[in-house]
Motif scaffolding. Structure first.
Motif: not given
Length: 103
Positions: A18-23, A41-44, A54-67, A69-70
């Motif tokens: 209810s609080s995040t977009p579908v992507d 939703r896609h959960l890590v 701090k370790e995972e965030l750069p990986i998530v940004r690289r793997e899901f550019p433009g998505a 992130i919460y």
């Protein structure tokens, strides 16, 4: 605090839906797949503390550019994410989940 029970896991997943977009890509300290199902939703999962975030965030940004992130944390577990809670953009804060948009 112990692990959330099944009802809380369902409520947590519904709060994410209810609080995040579908992507959205949502980082969560919980390992359970129950929120994955109910959030739709896609959960890590398993991002247990700020050091892992701090370790995972750069990986998530690289793997899901433009998505979008919460970080979504059950209220009892927020102490492990003090910096992210301060710097993230608050989206939801209630008994089910604290959700912040990450920059």
């Amino acid at each position: 605090p112990g692990a959330p029970d099944a009802v809380h896991l369902v409520d947590y997943g519904a709060a994410l839906r209810s609080s995040t977009p579908v992507d959205a890509i949502i980082l969560s300290p919980l390992d359970s797949a129950v929120p994955l199902y109910y959030s739709e939703r896609h959960l890590v999962r398993g991002v247990a503390n700020e050091a892992i975030l701090k370790e995972e965030l750069p990986i998530v940004r690289r793997e899901f550019p433009g998505a979008p992130i919460y970080l979504a944390v059950p209220p009892a577990l927020t102490a492990g994410f003090a910096d992210a809670m301060k710097t993230g953009n608050p989206v939801k804060s209630d008994a089910d989940a604290i959700v912040v948009a990450l920059r």
